[in-house]
Motif scaffolding. Structure first.
Motif, PDB file in Angstrom:
ATOM      1  N   ASN A  90       7.574  -7.705  -3.902  1.00 31.60           N
ATOM      2  CA  ASN A  90       6.267  -7.049  -3.947  1.00 31.60           C
ATOM      3  C   ASN A  90       6.449  -5.589  -4.326  1.00 31.60           C
ATOM      4  O   ASN A  90       7.124  -4.832  -3.609  1.00 31.60           O
ATOM      5  CB  ASN A  90       5.560  -7.155  -2.598  1.00 31.60           C
ATOM      6  N   ILE A  91       5.886  -5.179  -5.435  1.00 31.93           N
ATOM      7  CA  ILE A  91       5.935  -3.797  -5.888  1.00 31.93           C
ATOM      8  C   ILE A  91       4.508  -3.319  -6.108  1.00 31.93           C
ATOM      9  O   ILE A  91       3.745  -3.941  -6.850  1.00 31.93           O
ATOM     10  CB  ILE A  91       6.751  -3.648  -7.188  1.00 31.93           C
ATOM     11  N   ILE A  92       4.171  -2.215  -5.463  1.00 28.73           N
ATOM     12  CA  ILE A  92       2.837  -1.607  -5.608  1.00 28.73           C
ATOM     13  C   ILE A  92       3.026  -0.206  -6.161  1.00 28.73           C
ATOM     14  O   ILE A  92       3.835   0.577  -5.648  1.00 28.73           O
ATOM     15  CB  ILE A  92       2.099  -1.562  -4.258  1.00 28.73           C
ATOM     16  N   ALA A  93       2.283   0.129  -7.197  1.00 32.81           N
ATOM     17  CA  ALA A  93       2.361   1.446  -7.817  1.00 32.81           C
ATOM     18  C   ALA A  93       1.122   2.248  -7.464  1.00 32.81           C
ATOM     19  O   ALA A  93      -0.010   1.730  -7.476  1.00 32.81           O
ATOM     20  CB  ALA A  93       2.500   1.313  -9.328  1.00 32.81           C
ATOM     21  N   ALA A  94       1.325   3.519  -7.123  1.00 32.36           N
ATOM     22  CA  ALA A  94       0.191   4.407  -6.843  1.00 32.36           C
ATOM     23  C   ALA A  94      -0.601   4.655  -8.125  1.00 32.36           C
ATOM     24  O   ALA A  94      -0.116   4.401  -9.238  1.00 32.36           O
ATOM     25  CB  ALA A  94       0.707   5.719  -6.256  1.00 32.36           C
ATOM     26  N   LYS A  95      -1.816   5.165  -7.968  1.00 26.77           N
ATOM     27  CA  LYS A  95      -2.693   5.321  -9.132  1.00 26.77           C
ATOM     28  C   LYS A  95      -2.194   6.381 -10.107  1.00 26.77           C
ATOM     29  O   LYS A  95      -2.541   6.344 -11.286  1.00 26.77           O
ATOM     30  CB  LYS A  95      -4.097   5.664  -8.660  1.00 26.77           C
ATOM     31  N   ALA A 141       9.272   8.295  -7.345  1.00 24.04           N
ATOM     32  CA  ALA A 141      10.012   8.000  -6.110  1.00 24.04           C
ATOM     33  C   ALA A 141       9.505   6.678  -5.560  1.00 24.04           C
ATOM     34  O   ALA A 141       8.499   6.116  -6.042  1.00 24.04           O
ATOM     35  CB  ALA A 141       9.834   9.116  -5.089  1.00 24.04           C
ATOM     36  N   TYR A 142      10.175   6.189  -4.534  1.00 25.47           N
ATOM     37  CA  TYR A 142       9.754   4.935  -3.912  1.00 25.47           C
ATOM     38  C   TYR A 142      10.167   4.936  -2.453  1.00 25.47           C
ATOM     39  O   TYR A 142      11.034   5.705  -2.025  1.00 25.47           O
ATOM     40  CB  TYR A 142      10.352   3.736  -4.646  1.00 25.47           C
ATOM     41  N   GLU A 143       9.541   4.059  -1.705  1.00 24.07           N
ATOM     42  CA  GLU A 143       9.934   3.813  -0.326  1.00 24.07           C
ATOM     43  C   GLU A 143       9.576   2.372   0.010  1.00 24.07           C
ATOM     44  O   GLU A 143       8.692   1.766  -0.603  1.00 24.07           O
ATOM     45  CB  GLU A 143       9.242   4.783   0.631  1.00 24.07           C
ATOM     46  N   MET A 144      10.302   1.828   0.985  1.00 21.37           N
ATOM     47  CA  MET A 144      10.081   0.452   1.409  1.00 21.37           C
ATOM     48  C   MET A 144       9.173   0.446   2.623  1.00 21.37           C
ATOM     49  O   MET A 144       9.462   1.092   3.637  1.00 21.37           O
ATOM     50  CB  MET A 144      11.408  -0.226   1.743  1.00 21.37           C
ATOM     51  N   ARG A 145       8.108  -0.295   2.524  1.00 24.72           N
ATOM     52  CA  ARG A 145       7.161  -0.461   3.625  1.00 24.72           C
ATOM     53  C   ARG A 145       7.123  -1.944   3.972  1.00 24.72           C
ATOM     54  O   ARG A 145       6.350  -2.703   3.403  1.00 24.72           O
ATOM     55  CB  ARG A 145       5.788   0.052   3.232  1.00 24.72           C
ATOM     56  N   GLY A 146       8.009  -2.323   4.900  1.00 26.70           N
ATOM     57  CA  GLY A 146       8.133  -3.736   5.240  1.00 26.70           C
ATOM     58  C   GLY A 146       8.776  -4.484   4.097  1.00 26.70           C
ATOM     59  O   GLY A 146       9.889  -4.183   3.684  1.00 26.70           O
ATOM     60  N   ASP A 147       8.042  -5.459   3.587  1.00 19.81           N
ATOM     61  CA  ASP A 147       8.554  -6.203   2.438  1.00 19.81           C
ATOM     62  C   ASP A 147       7.896  -5.761   1.141  1.00 19.81           C
ATOM     63  O   ASP A 147       7.896  -6.482   0.154  1.00 19.81           O
ATOM     64  CB  ASP A 147       8.331  -7.702   2.645  1.00 19.81           C
ATOM     65  N   ILE A 148       7.330  -4.555   1.131  1.00 22.37           N
ATOM     66  CA  ILE A 148       6.648  -4.015  -0.040  1.00 22.37           C
ATOM     67  C   ILE A 148       7.389  -2.767  -0.506  1.00 22.37           C
ATOM     68  O   ILE A 148       7.767  -1.913   0.303  1.00 22.37           O
ATOM     69  CB  ILE A 148       5.178  -3.673   0.268  1.00 22.37           C
ATOM     70  N   LEU A 149       7.600  -2.681  -1.800  1.00 20.08           N
ATOM     71  CA  LEU A 149       8.218  -1.514  -2.418  1.00 20.08           C
ATOM     72  C   LEU A 149       7.087  -0.678  -3.010  1.00 20.08           C
ATOM     73  O   LEU A 149       6.432  -1.099  -3.972  1.00 20.08           O
ATOM     74  CB  LEU A 149       9.216  -1.938  -3.497  1.00 20.08           C
ATOM     75  N   TYR A 150       6.873   0.494  -2.427  1.00 18.00           N
ATOM     76  CA  TYR A 150       5.769   1.354  -2.848  1.00 18.00           C
ATOM     77  C   TYR A 150       6.306   2.437  -3.764  1.00 18.00           C
ATOM     78  O   TYR A 150       7.191   3.211  -3.389  1.00 18.00           O
ATOM     79  CB  TYR A 150       5.088   1.967  -1.640  1.00 18.00           C
ATOM     80  N   MET A 152       5.625   5.810  -6.101  1.00 14.35           N
ATOM     81  CA  MET A 152       4.704   6.952  -6.148  1.00 14.35           C
ATOM     82  C   MET A 152       5.344   8.067  -6.965  1.00 14.35           C
ATOM     83  O   MET A 152       6.516   7.978  -7.359  1.00 14.35           O
ATOM     84  CB  MET A 152       4.404   7.436  -4.731  1.00 14.35           C
ATOM     85  N   THR A 153       4.581   9.120  -7.187  1.00 20.35           N
ATOM     86  CA  THR A 153       5.132  10.291  -7.868  1.00 20.35           C
ATOM     87  C   THR A 153       5.969  11.104  -6.880  1.00 20.35           C
ATOM     88  O   THR A 153       5.834  10.965  -5.654  1.00 20.35           O
ATOM     89  CB  THR A 153       4.012  11.163  -8.448  1.00 20.35           C
ATOM     90  N   GLU A 154       6.810  11.959  -7.408  1.00 18.46           N
ATOM     91  CA  GLU A 154       7.616  12.817  -6.540  1.00 18.46           C
ATOM     92  C   GLU A 154       6.734  13.779  -5.743  1.00 18.46           C
ATOM     93  O   GLU A 154       7.038  14.101  -4.589  1.00 18.46           O
ATOM     94  CB  GLU A 154       8.635  13.598  -7.371  1.00 18.46           C
ATOM     95  N   ALA A 155       5.642  14.229  -6.365  1.00 10.57           N
ATOM     96  CA  ALA A 155       4.730  15.140  -5.658  1.00 10.57           C
ATOM     97  C   ALA A 155       4.103  14.433  -4.456  1.00 10.57           C
ATOM     98  O   ALA A 155       3.979  15.011  -3.364  1.00 10.57           O
ATOM     99  CB  ALA A 155       3.663  15.654  -6.617  1.00 10.57           C
ATOM    100  N   GLU A 156       3.671  13.186  -4.639  1.00 11.14           N
ATOM    101  CA  GLU A 156       3.095  12.444  -3.516  1.00 11.14           C
ATOM    102  C   GLU A 156       4.133  12.182  -2.433  1.00 11.14           C
ATOM    103  O   GLU A 156       3.811  12.261  -1.236  1.00 11.14           O
ATOM    104  CB  GLU A 156       2.524  11.122  -4.033  1.00 11.14           C
ATOM    105  N   TYR A 157       5.375  11.910  -2.848  1.00 13.13           N
ATOM    106  CA  TYR A 157       6.429  11.666  -1.847  1.00 13.13           C
ATOM    107  C   TYR A 157       6.671  12.924  -1.009  1.00 13.13           C
ATOM    108  O   TYR A 157       6.811  12.867   0.214  1.00 13.13           O
ATOM    109  CB  TYR A 157       7.708  11.249  -2.561  1.00 13.13           C
ATOM    110  N   LYS A 158       6.688  14.094  -1.664  1.00  9.52           N
ATOM    111  CA  LYS A 158       6.908  15.342  -0.933  1.00  9.52           C
ATOM    112  C   LYS A 158       5.721  15.658  -0.030  1.00  9.52           C
ATOM    113  O   LYS A 158       5.890  16.188   1.076  1.00  9.52           O
ATOM    114  CB  LYS A 158       7.136  16.477  -1.931  1.00  9.52           C
ATOM    115  N   LEU A 159       4.487  15.318  -0.467  1.00 15.98           N
ATOM    116  CA  LEU A 159       3.305  15.555   0.359  1.00 15.98           C
ATOM    117  C   LEU A 159       3.325  14.681   1.602  1.00 15.98           C
ATOM    118  O   LEU A 159       2.912  15.107   2.685  1.00 15.98           O
ATOM    119  CB  LEU A 159       2.040  15.285  -0.477  1.00 15.98           C
TER     120      LEU A 159
END
Length: 547
Positions: free
Chosen positions: A98-103, A132-141, A143-150
């Protein structure tokens, strides 16, 4: 006034009742949980709750393992300017994750990988597009680096960056081998040999070091043709290939027809190749071998062979000095000899003196005096004897027919000598000497068909092998090579012994056993080159290279 007091009492009673109800409600609210906790819970209800909690944990673990398994799945990628969201969707389908991409995730991807894991491909794609990315359970989220830093208050934990090199001259395999020694432990390399590209993923500091290394490697190579004067082009090409091909920094080819070597390498490697060719392409020295092969037919008093200790002592009376190994009781006796401070040569008075001593043991015959020149390090062969022929017959049986084929084969018998000389810079010669004495001792007959008999000769052989190092012009003597030869002799009266049938009464046939010992003299001389290595007293007359 009475009515006023009466009303006051009624109102007070109402207030008291209201307060009583409120207190009772509060007490009931506080006591109900306490009373409920005191009521025993059935065992089956408690087990059911624990099972539900364990099932939820097990499912979470399985989903996490499935995600990791999907990321480790290997695949090949060939992406040409593909939208990054579609790329993420494609990777998710391939790895069943499962891969979800931010808008705000956007970009294009051009990538070619062979046998790469989805995780490595994903990291390269994200780092190349500042994501950037992070694992949320069994989902790979994603996002942009700016959102990750926020979200986390820090930059994305992976400090690696991606750079793609397009090689113009260097081989991808050579680049991969060199960059492996430069990259960090967290760095990764991917090579596409078809397109000549190298994908680097590492920290910014390491990327700079690898870029500098690639700049030194990816240079146009030079191509030169070296004519070979003395050596063989194939031999020199093999030596160069061991230096250049092992480092994947050049290419070497040998043109056997023109005896030339073609070298393609970097400028600094070309200098190394030129120096190596110059050191290998030198004039080859040669060795001129003077040999004498004697046969001593031993008399009945010396049928055990020549007593070499006695020969040495008698030779000293002629002023001949010996050094080396002698007095051996083995099959081969090797010694070096010197007369009046000068090396003994076949044909000299010292050689004649030794032959005269050997005549005391029986009749001495000179079988052959071959002289042969051989290149340094090559084998020289001398055969004094015959090639014994014999016929072998084979029968091949088919369905209804049989085919008989005869084949003539040969075996060498007599005295053979193999000498391999190696010359050093001090004028010494190391010789590997293999003498052999052989003769047909008997015959072996075997029948392959009712009317077909094969006869194969059985060869009796005496051989030895030794390696000696001697000065140029010194004579090596090899003795102790014994053999027994059957001699068939016929005694008859003239004319009468030749009469058919009746002649048998006037002739006698006898088989005698002749004991022999072969003695070999070898004197090597170094020849060839601009400067004569041998002294004037050692030069063989009429040999090329000594004029």
């Amino acid at each position: 006034m009475v009515n006023g007091f009466a009303g006051l009492r009624v109102n007070g009673l109402r207030v008291a009742l209201a307060m009583t109800r409120n207190i009772a409600f509060v007490m009931a609210f506080l006591l109900i949980p306490i009373l409920y906790s005191l009521i025993p819970i059935p065992a089956y209800a408690q087990q059911d709750a624990e099972a539900q909690s364990s099932q939820v944990t097990s499912q979470a673990v399985e989903r996490t393992l499935a995600l990791q398994k999907g990321l480790e799945q290997r695949m090949a990628l060939d992406l040409r300017n593909m939208d990054i969201v579609d790329t993420l969707k494609f990777l998710g389908q391939k790895g069943n994750i499962n891969i979800i991409a931010a808008k705000d995730v956007e970009g294009r991807v051009s990538l070619f990988l062979k046998d790469s894991s989805i995780k490595d491909a994903l990291e390269i794609i994200l780092l190349a597009n500042n994501l950037a990315y992070e694992m949320r359970g069994d989902i790979l989220y994603v996002m942009t680096e700016a959102e990750y830093k926020l979200l986390h208050g820090e930059n994305f934990k992976d400090t690696r960056r991606v750079h793609i090199f397009k090689l113009d001259y260097a081989k991808p395999e050579a680049a991969f081998k060199m960059l492996e020694t430069v990259k960090s432990d967290i760095g990764k390399l991917f090579v596409d040999e078809d397109s000549g590209s190298v994908i680097l993923m590492d920290t910014p500091e390491k990327l700079k070091a690898m870029e500098a290394a690639m700049a030194r490697l990816d240079k146009p190579s030079l191509t030169r043709v070296f004519p070979i004067q003395y050596a063989r082009a194939a031999d020199i090409a093999a030596s160069l290939s061991a230096r250049l091909d092992s480092k994947k920094t050049g290419m070497v080819q040998a043109d056997v027809r023109s005896n030339q070597v073609i070298v393609s390498a970097l400028p600094e490697r070309m200098k190394e190749a030129e120096e190596l060719i110059k050191s290998l392409d030198t004039k080859t020295k040669q060795v001129f071998l003077e040999t004498k092969i004697l046969k001593v037919i031993l008399s009945d008093d010396f049928d055990m062979g020549v007593d070499w200790d006695k020969v040495f002592k008698q030779a000293q009376d002629y002023g001949i000095k010996f050094f080396g190994d002698f007095g051996l009781s083995s099959t081969i006796t090797t010694f070096f000899e010197m007369a009046a401070g000068n090396e003994v040569q076949p044909g000299s008075s010292s050689y004649s003196a030794i032959v005269k001593i050997l005549q005391q043991y029986g009749e001495t015959r000179n079988l052959s005096t071959p002289s042969i020149a051989v290149t340094d390090g090559q084998e020289a062969k001398i055969l004094v004897g015959t090639r014994q022929a014999y016929v072998t017959t084979t029968i091949e049986t088919g369905g209804t027919t049989a085919t008989t084929a005869a084949q003539v084969q040969f075996v060498d018998v007599g005295v053979s000598l193999k000498v391999t000389p190696i010359i050093n810079d001090d004028g010494y010669i190391t010789m590997k000497i293999i003498p052999e004495v052989s003769n047909v001792d008997s015959e072996l007959e075997y029948q392959i068909a009712p009317d077909v008999v094969n006869t194969v000769p059985i060869v009796a052989t005496t051989t030895a092998e030794t390696t000696v190092m001697i000065k140029d012009g010194t004579t090596v003597v090899i003795g102790g090579l014994k053999k027994d030869e059957k001699i068939k002799s016929v005694d008859k009266l003239p004319f009468l012994g030749d009469i058919p049938w009746l002649g048998a009464a006037f002739r006698r046939t006898s088989d005698d056993l002749e004991k022999q010992e072969i003695v070999i003299f070898i004197t090597p001389h170094i020849i060839g080159g601009d400067v004569d290595v041998a002294d004037e007293t050692k030069k063989p007359k009429g040999v090329r290279g000594y004029e």
